[in-house]
Design a protein around this motif. Structure first.
Motif, mmCIF file in Angstrom:
data_model
loop_
_atom_site.group_PDB
_atom_site.id
_atom_site.type_symbol
_atom_site.label_atom_id
_atom_site.label_comp_id
_atom_site.label_asym_id
_atom_site.label_seq_id
_atom_site.Cartn_x
_atom_site.Cartn_y
_atom_site.Cartn_z
ATOM 1 N N ALA A 15 38.812 46.969 48.538
ATOM 2 C CA ALA A 15 38.051 47.282 47.318
ATOM 3 C C ALA A 15 38.011 46.103 46.355
ATOM 4 C CB ALA A 15 38.670 48.486 46.633
ATOM 5 N N ASP A 16 36.881 46.023 45.622
ATOM 6 C CA ASP A 16 36.750 45.010 44.577
ATOM 7 C C ASP A 16 37.702 45.302 43.428
ATOM 8 O OD1 ASP A 16 34.700 43.998 46.048
ATOM 9 O OD2 ASP A 16 33.103 44.589 44.686
ATOM 10 N N ARG A 17 37.979 44.248 42.647
ATOM 11 C CA ARG A 17 38.667 44.412 41.372
ATOM 12 C C ARG A 17 37.816 43.731 40.305
ATOM 13 N NH1 ARG A 17 41.095 47.538 43.833
ATOM 14 N NH2 ARG A 17 43.332 47.788 44.099
ATOM 15 N N GLN A 18 37.403 44.482 39.315
ATOM 16 C CA GLN A 18 36.578 43.920 38.253
ATOM 17 C C GLN A 18 37.426 43.030 37.364
ATOM 18 O OE1 GLN A 18 34.413 46.227 34.899
ATOM 19 N NE2 GLN A 18 33.032 46.256 36.670
ATOM 20 N N ILE A 19 36.861 41.852 37.022
ATOM 21 C CA ILE A 19 37.604 40.880 36.230
ATOM 22 C C ILE A 19 37.065 40.803 34.812
ATOM 23 C CG2 ILE A 19 38.384 38.481 36.080
ATOM 24 C CD1 ILE A 19 37.610 38.308 39.101
ATOM 25 N N MET A 20 35.727 40.698 34.692
ATOM 26 C CA MET A 20 35.124 40.541 33.380
ATOM 27 C C MET A 20 33.795 41.271 33.325
ATOM 28 S SD MET A 20 34.127 37.014 31.297
ATOM 29 C CE MET A 20 35.819 36.616 30.820
ATOM 30 N N THR A 21 33.518 41.910 32.200
ATOM 31 C CA THR A 21 32.214 42.537 31.964
ATOM 32 C C THR A 21 31.625 41.952 30.692
ATOM 33 O OG1 THR A 21 33.219 44.348 30.725
ATOM 34 C CG2 THR A 21 32.884 44.687 33.092
ATOM 35 N N GLU A 63 35.422 35.291 24.987
ATOM 36 C CA GLU A 63 36.491 35.798 25.865
ATOM 37 C C GLU A 63 36.726 34.777 26.967
ATOM 38 O OE1 GLU A 63 37.361 39.917 28.423
ATOM 39 O OE2 GLU A 63 35.308 39.353 27.876
ATOM 40 N N GLU A 64 37.974 34.611 27.371
ATOM 41 C CA GLU A 64 38.283 33.686 28.473
ATOM 42 C C GLU A 64 39.397 34.261 29.337
ATOM 43 O OE1 GLU A 64 38.336 29.199 28.252
ATOM 44 O OE2 GLU A 64 40.513 29.564 28.473
ATOM 45 N N LYS A 65 39.203 34.188 30.649
ATOM 46 C CA LYS A 65 40.206 34.641 31.607
ATOM 47 C C LYS A 65 40.338 33.602 32.715
ATOM 48 C CE LYS A 65 39.235 39.552 30.850
ATOM 49 N NZ LYS A 65 38.904 40.854 31.483
ATOM 50 N N ILE A 66 41.537 33.445 33.206
ATOM 51 C CA ILE A 66 41.788 32.543 34.341
ATOM 52 C C ILE A 66 42.280 33.387 35.511
ATOM 53 C CG2 ILE A 66 43.112 30.592 35.199
ATOM 54 C CD1 ILE A 66 43.381 29.639 32.302
ATOM 55 N N LEU A 67 41.645 33.232 36.650
ATOM 56 C CA LEU A 67 42.048 33.946 37.856
ATOM 57 C C LEU A 67 42.759 32.970 38.782
ATOM 58 C CD1 LEU A 67 41.914 36.756 39.107
ATOM 59 C CD2 LEU A 67 39.809 36.061 40.262
ATOM 60 N N SER A 68 43.951 33.346 39.217
ATOM 61 C CA SER A 68 44.788 32.472 40.047
ATOM 62 C C SER A 68 45.246 33.227 41.284
ATOM 63 C CB SER A 68 46.008 31.981 39.249
ATOM 64 O OG SER A 68 45.631 31.392 38.023
ATOM 65 N N ILE A 69 45.833 32.470 42.203
ATOM 66 C CA ILE A 69 46.370 33.056 43.433
ATOM 67 C C ILE A 69 47.797 32.554 43.616
ATOM 68 C CG2 ILE A 69 45.431 31.188 44.882
ATOM 69 C CD1 ILE A 69 44.982 33.295 47.067
ATOM 70 N N ARG A 70 48.671 33.431 44.138
ATOM 71 C CA ARG A 70 50.061 33.047 44.366
ATOM 72 C C ARG A 70 50.529 33.634 45.691
ATOM 73 N NH1 ARG A 70 52.552 34.335 39.511
ATOM 74 N NH2 ARG A 70 53.293 36.405 40.127
ATOM 75 N N TYR A 71 51.163 32.804 46.519
ATOM 76 C CA TYR A 71 51.737 33.280 47.785
ATOM 77 C C TYR A 71 53.242 33.411 47.638
ATOM 78 C CZ TYR A 71 53.792 33.157 52.438
ATOM 79 O OH TYR A 71 54.548 33.434 53.545
ATOM 80 N N GLN A 72 53.752 34.590 48.004
ATOM 81 C CA GLN A 72 55.196 34.831 48.016
ATOM 82 C C GLN A 72 55.615 35.179 49.438
ATOM 83 O OE1 GLN A 72 55.613 36.431 43.406
ATOM 84 N NE2 GLN A 72 56.038 37.845 45.067
ATOM 85 N N PRO A 73 56.566 34.451 50.021
ATOM 86 C CA PRO A 73 56.930 34.653 51.431
ATOM 87 C C PRO A 73 57.707 35.939 51.701
ATOM 88 C CG PRO A 73 58.338 32.978 50.441
ATOM 89 C CD PRO A 73 57.295 33.317 49.418
ATOM 90 N N VAL A 74 58.262 36.562 50.658
ATOM 91 C CA VAL A 74 58.992 37.822 50.806
ATOM 92 C C VAL A 74 58.251 38.888 50.004
ATOM 93 C CG1 VAL A 74 61.159 39.045 50.439
ATOM 94 C CG2 VAL A 74 61.193 36.632 51.108
ATOM 95 N N TYR A 75 57.880 39.979 50.664
ATOM 96 C CA TYR A 75 57.115 41.026 49.987
ATOM 97 C C TYR A 75 57.988 41.781 48.995
ATOM 98 C CZ TYR A 75 54.218 45.052 49.036
ATOM 99 O OH TYR A 75 53.480 46.010 48.383
ATOM 100 N N ARG A 76 57.435 41.960 47.800
ATOM 101 C CA ARG A 76 58.077 42.799 46.783
ATOM 102 C C ARG A 76 57.022 43.725 46.181
ATOM 103 N NH1 ARG A 76 60.548 37.783 46.108
ATOM 104 N NH2 ARG A 76 62.811 37.827 46.343
ATOM 105 N N PRO A 77 57.345 44.995 45.994
ATOM 106 C CA PRO A 77 56.361 45.915 45.405
ATOM 107 C C PRO A 77 55.938 45.442 44.021
ATOM 108 C CG PRO A 77 58.240 47.109 46.332
ATOM 109 C CD PRO A 77 58.610 45.651 46.337
ATOM 110 N N VAL A 78 54.643 45.493 43.782
ATOM 111 C CA VAL A 78 54.081 45.080 42.491
ATOM 112 C C VAL A 78 53.000 46.083 42.101
ATOM 113 C CG1 VAL A 78 52.782 43.309 41.252
ATOM 114 C CG2 VAL A 78 54.536 42.629 42.883
#
Length: 405
Positions: free
Chosen positions: A228-234, A273-288
């Protein structure tokens, strides 16, 4: 059986093989043909073993499967338990990933006990330690933006945007998409990595509504399995959305947040309005918990009282009493530490209670003993024949549910 003086754990949910089916996985599809019973049972038995090792630094993938809980009228799991056979040299491994914990558990196994998998002699490959970008041509980028442009039922125009990012993914860990707004970080997507789907792609989607407003959303999919999509900005019709793409490294650094797009809402030539979208890789899964996503109903344990085993196995809901989540949880909590007692009384009209959680079950024989002012309720585990009496208040609440018309 003698009444014990100490407390013992009576709760022990496990998969019952006859309630599960297994299918091979290849070319991003599951086979329609179910694997033989012996093979399926070996999967389940191996995944329950406590002996595990770390994922080898280099290996070759032999064969992949998915195991599905099949009493779907009772519990529908959105994802199967993933099964992947690996080898390093002459050593074979079976890796299991539960959809409940997303933990990858790697079990060393003997090839002779898993004869349906051939120990190939292909060279071992060094395992990915982090997501690696797949280079895309301009032609591929252009083809991407031309695909998903269509008028939907609510007159919304959707347009995929460049750039279109594709990554080879490790077997373990998670990808987090992080939105930063006014100095605050929010996780808008939490992607558990998969043993089966090891290529992922993500991009932005622009949508225009009939009232003139626009939006930007993030889309992520794995090997064509869309998510599913996630809306970022309208933005309203008086505001335009400006995006600035940032280049991503060929290999994502571990446990670091890497920006890939800045979005600005421009109104009267000023940044509203300003938003920054980033990506992060974590090698061990943790619930978020994902930001601004409504909590899904907790898929906890459920207690089913049923007159026969067939009623449960055939999912005959009209013949069963299904306890509310709170009461079901109370039973499981109590069964974690009980004083063993010989069951007393007679079998209830609902002679069995089965606890079900993520396809794992435990069935008890149910005994009721009516006394002057209350009813005692005893549960006897079918596997071990050990039994215990529920505490008075809990027994009263359960008995009332069983007596309801």
């Amino acid at each position: 059986m003698l009444t014990g003086c100490g407390q013992e754990r009576l709760l022990n949910l496990q998969p019952v093989p006859s309630y599960w089916s297994a299918h091979s996985f290849a070319s991003n599809e599951y086979s329609d043909q179910e694997v033989p019973v012996q093979q399926k049972n070996q999967f389940l038995q191996t995944c329950l073993q406590k002996k595990t090792v770390s994922l080898p630094k280099s290996y070759r993938t032999l064969q992949s499967f998915g195991i599905f809980f099949t009493l779907n009228d009772l519990e529908i799991a959105p994802f199967p338990t993933e099964i992947v056979y690996l080898a390093q040299g002459d050593q074979m491994y079976l890796a299991c990933r539960s959809p409940k914990t997303q933990e990858l558990r790697v079990h060393p196994v003997k090839a002779s006990e898993h004869p349906w998998v051939r120990l190939t002699e292909n060279p071992d490959q060094i395992a990915l330690q982090a997501p690696v970008s797949v280079p895309l041509t301009e032609e591929q980028q252009d083809q991407h933006v031309s695909v998903n442009q269509a008028m939907s039922a609510d007159n919304e125009f959707a347009k995929d945007l460049k750039p279109f990012h594709m990554f080879q993914l490790p077997m373990a860990g998670q990808l987090l998409f992080v939105m930063t707004e006014s100095g605050q970080e929010h996780i808008i997507r939490n992607i558990p990595l998969s043993s089966l789907h090891q290529q992922g792609e993500f991009y932005l989607v622009s949508r225009r509504q009939i009232d003139g407003s626009t939006s930007r959303s993030l889309t992520f999919s794995r090997d064509g399995w869309d998510m599913a999509d996630r809306q970022i900005m309208t933005a309203d019709k008086f505001t335009r959305i400006k995006t600035k793409q940032h280049s991503l490294p060929k290999t994502l650094p571990v446990n670091q947040t890497v920006p890939f797009v800045t979005l600005q809402g421009i109104k009267k030539e000023r940044v509203a309005e300003e938003k920054i979208l980033s990506i992060r890789y974590q090698p061990v899964y943790r619930p978020v918990k994902e930001y601004q996503i409504e909590d899904e109903p907790t898929r906890g344990v459920t207690a089913y009282f049923h007159p026969t085993m067939r009623a449960f196995e055939k999912a005959k809901l009209s013949e069963m009493v299904i306890l509310p989540n709170k009461l079901s949880r109370a039973i499981t909590e109590e069964l974690k530490a009980v004083t063993l007692e010989e069951p007393q009384g007679t079998r209830s009209p609902f002679s069995y209670m089965t606890l079900l959680e993520y396809g794992n079950t435990q069935t008890f024989n149910v005994y009721l003993k009516k006394r002057a002012n209350k009813t005692d309720l005893y549960l006897q585990d079918q596997r071990t024949k050990k039994s215990a009496r529920l505490s008075g208040e809990l027994a009263r609440q359960v008995s009332e549910k069983l007596a309801e018309p």
